[in-house]
Design a protein around this motif. Sequence first.
Motif, PDB file in Angstrom:
ATOM      1  N   SER A 184     -37.401  -6.966 -70.314  1.00 41.14           N
ATOM      2  CA  SER A 184     -36.371  -7.198 -69.112  1.00 41.14           C
ATOM      3  C   SER A 184     -36.328  -8.454 -68.459  1.00 41.14           C
ATOM      4  CB  SER A 184     -36.477  -5.974 -68.062  1.00 41.14           C
ATOM      5  OG  SER A 184     -37.792  -6.355 -67.356  1.00 41.14           O
ATOM      6  N   THR A 185     -37.692  -9.047 -68.577  1.00 38.74           N
ATOM      7  CA  THR A 185     -37.690 -10.188 -67.869  1.00 38.74           C
ATOM      8  C   THR A 185     -37.294 -11.532 -68.972  1.00 38.74           C
ATOM      9  OG1 THR A 185     -40.093 -10.659 -68.485  1.00 38.74           O
ATOM     10  CG2 THR A 185     -39.193  -9.774 -66.243  1.00 38.74           C
TER      11      THR A 185
ATOM     12  N   ASP B 177     -40.561 -12.150 -61.788  1.00 39.24           N
ATOM     13  CA  ASP B 177     -39.280 -11.810 -62.466  1.00 39.24           C
ATOM     14  C   ASP B 177     -39.047 -10.183 -62.917  1.00 39.24           C
ATOM     15  OD1 ASP B 177     -38.500 -14.445 -62.720  1.00 39.24           O
ATOM     16  OD2 ASP B 177     -39.469 -14.711 -64.675  1.00 39.24           O
TER      17      ASP B 177
ATOM     18  N   GLN C 186     -36.178  -7.451 -61.432  1.00 38.15           N
ATOM     19  CA  GLN C 186     -35.343  -6.748 -62.460  1.00 38.15           C
ATOM     20  C   GLN C 186     -35.632  -5.169 -62.094  1.00 38.15           C
ATOM     21  OE1 GLN C 186     -33.202  -7.615 -64.666  1.00 38.15           O
ATOM     22  NE2 GLN C 186     -33.600  -9.724 -64.181  1.00 38.15           N
TER      23      GLN C 186
END
Length: 373
Positions: A216-217, A237, A241
């Motif tokens: 996701s990062t 990060d 998210q």
Amino acid sequence: MSFYVSPALGLLLLSVAVQLYYLAYYFLPFARRAPEPTEGPTPEPVSVLVCAHNELENLRRLLPLILQQDYPAGFEIILVDDRSEDDTFLYVQQLTQYYPHVRMVTVKNTPDGLSPKKYALTLGIKTARYPRMLFTDADCIPATNQWLNYMQRGFGRPADMVVGYSAYAPEPGFLNKLIRFETFLTGAQYLSFAWRGFPYMGVGRNLAYTRQVFHSTKGFASHIRSLGGDDDLLVQDAVAQGARVAVVAEPGAHTLSEPVQTWGAWWRQKRRHLSAGRRYKLSDRLRVGIFMGANLVFYGTAIGLLFSPPNWVYLAIVWLIRTGCLSAVYARLGRRLDDRLPLAWLPILDAVYFFYYLALGISLFLYRTLRWK
């Protein structure tokens, strides 16, 4: 009879009020929280990743202790050999012959401009078999054989990331006490802030997250060219998210590291760590900065008031109140984290650390070049 508060004394009182707020809202409630439950959700297999660069002797100490972890759900160990020139490859190859769940990833070269450790970790994560991953460094050891068990329970909160505590081994000398105090204070901040719902960092010596969080990062993409931040900037990060972060601070979940032995080595280490802070989101910088700034203002103002005899009595009273409250809360935190420093040393270490912190900040402002091994 009128009571006049000079601007300097007012500033001193304000700085102490801010510090007492942090003690009362973050540190003390965290220190007093109930112990982690002994029973947790059904465990799942875990990938344990260790990145090493010329760390043979440390690996000889660490890997057997990971292999001895009491974790029936099963785990694998992925050792990322990052350009080592010692016998790391031969040692780990021998282990893989006896332990099929030990695997090795070899990094020959790092692409120009990329952080060597982040590049090495990325290759290790790509080979991990399990969606849950636990990270530590080669110069660490788990405090107990329940380390894996405790850390994986955090995922059942539920959570996508688990931040743990990593202490330094006690040794003789003032430098060791100062290193341990700095580590203790940093841990008190990021653990208690996360517990209050404001996670902002973790330490790579004891950090877990899922493969989904890493994807996701986009991995370390936003800071792949920065030397530091494979832990705290990833947390930044991930939280952005929407990742959920759990705190596991039981002594059985800790890792223990060997501290550096010289002031110069610690200076370089702290410069690298603090350099990542410029990339924190504004609210996190403010939350941490206000606490650190209040302490620096306290000491700066107190020194100034030493040259104002009419304020000596007030200065002494405020100093005693602050020192008493701070020492009591830090001692309670030390018991909670099983990382105790001598009570009589706490006021001295607190003062020395904040002046050292100020010097580090000035150094980073004037000279920003950093090096990696």
